[in-house]
Write an enzyme that holds these catalytic residues in place. Structure first.
Site, PDB file in Angstrom:
ATOM      1  N   LYS A 201      29.884  41.874  34.157  1.00 30.10           N
ATOM      2  CA  LYS A 201      30.615  41.739  35.433  1.00 30.10           C
ATOM      3  C   LYS A 201      32.004  42.382  35.353  1.00 30.10           C
ATOM      4  O   LYS A 201      32.416  43.170  36.215  1.00 30.10           O
ATOM      5  CB  LYS A 201      30.735  40.252  35.787  1.00 30.10           C
ATOM      6  CG  LYS A 201      31.802  39.914  36.796  1.00 30.10           C
ATOM      7  CD  LYS A 201      31.429  40.392  38.177  1.00 30.10           C
ATOM      8  CE  LYS A 201      32.607  40.331  39.111  1.00 30.10           C
ATOM      9  NZ  LYS A 201      32.307  40.542  40.481  1.00 30.10           N
ATOM     10  N   CYS A 255      39.543  41.660  42.693  1.00 28.21           N
ATOM     11  CA  CYS A 255      38.490  41.944  41.713  1.00 28.21           C
ATOM     12  C   CYS A 255      38.879  43.114  40.825  1.00 28.21           C
ATOM     13  O   CYS A 255      39.203  42.958  39.668  1.00 28.21           O
ATOM     14  CB  CYS A 255      37.193  42.250  42.446  1.00 28.21           C
ATOM     15  SG  CYS A 255      36.787  40.989  43.654  1.00 28.21           S
TER      16      CYS A 255
END
Ligand code: SAJ
Length: 406
Positions: A201, A255
């Site tokens: 991720k 992010c």
């Protein structure tokens, strides 16, 4: 029954999707106002398709509360901020959620962590907290990491149509959770171990950050020697194995501009490239300031009050301003005691900056230079209305002669 903990950008759409698919879902959030609003059928942030998904999920019986529920499946989607100085992840909300679940869950429950966490977080910080309380992982409860990769602006579509990853300690648990997500996810669901799920991720977002940094560095090189970076990238990308992303005024959001720091924080001696990319992207608001200064000089404009920043969100057509390059830019100016730059964003309804306008026409009538920081659809539909201004287009949307670029 699934109890989703944290009803923010990831938790809410995920909870709704499970409910729409016919599963019994309760959403839990500590913020009473959020829960109250949701129970009154109001969503607390905007996202394409979210409202109709919300209605379908409500019809199927989803409920919201501030209390944790007694059940055997939990999904944790709480924020994971990072320490601004050490760059290390701050897991306090995840750990708090896990501990609260332990107090109430049935024996053998599965706790799925969706929040982005730095590689090794579960082994280093979460397992010990559980073991300290005397619980045995693997029999009293199971841990799963199922990171999310949906993109703000297209979340609902991507929830169903992105491939996803399930990291668990055993194949049996991973497969059980894979079946659960298969109720709405139409793409491949890859099973792996927890550390690999955590790492992959963070690596995905770091890859994007490094690629964008490369594009931004190219923009600076091309500016220094008067070349058109967009044409250079357009041609380079014709190569079948080259795919350079777009330069811009900086990288925002919670992010891409955050996750690479987890690697830098944990492996400071091994992350030269990743750190350089972060610094390059973080330098872009200052680069835009240099461009503004050049344009003011060239056009004999002496007051920064004649300059307006269009777009304050971190990217187009969302209302999210976290780590927004525009706010970074205003901050840099104000730290240098330069006040008065104007700003406007059609997607932001509250006042978050000095000299922020709430009306586009008023904004336009008070400025001579407009800096396009965000390519909202609104500005694409209004290009004709800004043609009399000096335009600094950091997003390469205005393809007329005489428009300044990065
Ligand atoms: N940006 C550029 N140039 C580009 C692309 C983006 O400067 O070519 C900038 C944007 O303007 C913005 C920032 O980067 O400021 C991030 O925007 P984004 O749209 O690329 O990504 P996010 O942060 O909205 O969502 C990302 C996505 N990750 C990837 O594309 C790898 C999403 O899939 C993840 O789910 C999400 O992060 C997350 O939760 O991690």
């Amino acid at each position: 029954m699934i109890n989703v903990i944290g009803l923010g950008y990831i938790g809410l759409p995920t909870a709704l999707m499970f409910a729409k698919s016919g599963l019994q879902v309760v959403g839990t959030d500590k913020n009473e106002m959020v829960v109250e609003q949701l129970n009154k059928d109001k969503i607390h942030f905007e996202e394409k398709g979210l409202l109709s998904l919300f209605k379908e999920a409500r019809d199927k019986g989803i409920n919201f509360t501030t209390k944790y529920q007694k059940t055997d499946i939990y999904i944790i989607a709480v924020p994971t901020p990072y320490d601004l100085v050490t760059k290390k992840i701050d897991l306090r909300f995840v750990i708090k959620a896990v501990l609260e679940i332990l107090d109430i869950c049935v024996k053998g429950a599965t706790i799925i962590i969706e929040s982005t966490i730095s590689p090794g977080s579960i082994d280093k910080y979460i397992r010990p907290e559980i073991e300290k309380k005397g619980y045995v992982i693997g029999s009293d409860l199971h841990l799963v990491h199922a990171p999310e990769r949906i993109i703000p602006g297209n979340m609902i579509y991507e929830l169903e149509n992105n491939s996803r990853t399930i990291g668990a300690d055993s194949y049996e648990i991973a497969n059980k959770i894979k079946k659960l997500y298969s109720t709405f996810c139409k793409q491949e669901i890859v099973i792996t171990d927890i550390r690999t799920a955590e790492m992959s991720k963070v690596v995905e977002n770091t890859f994007r950050d490094v690629n964008i940094a490369f594009a931004n560095e190219l923009a600076k090189i091309c500016r220094a020697d008067n070349m058109d970076v967009y044409e250079v990238i357009r041609i380079a990308n014709k190569h079948p194995r080259v795919n350079i992303l777009k330069p811009g005024p900086g990288v925002g959001g919670h992010c891409i501009s955050v996750d690479p720091w987890f690697l830098v924080g944990d492996y400071p001696d091994l992350t030269n490239l990743i750190l350089a990319a972060r610094k390059t992207n973080d330098s872009m608001p200052s680069h835009v300031i240099s461009r503004i200064r050049e344009i003011m000089k060239e056009n004999d404009i002496s007051s920064i009050e004649k300059v307006g920043l269009y777009g304050m969100t971190y990217k187009e057509n969302v209302d999210d301003v976290r780590e927004s390059p525009t706010l970074q830019l205003i901050n840099i100016l104000e730290n240098h005691l330069s006040f008065g730059i104007k700003s406007f964003d059609p997607c932001v309804s509250n006042k978050i900056a000095n000299n922020q306008y709430m009306n586009f026409d008023d904004f336009l009538s008070d400025i001579e230079v407009i800096v396009i920081m965000v390519a909202h659809d609104h500005i694409l539909n209004n290009l004709d209305n800004i043609k009399d201004k000096k335009i600094l287009d950091t997003k390469n949307i205005y393809l007329q002669q005489g428009v300044y670029k990065l």
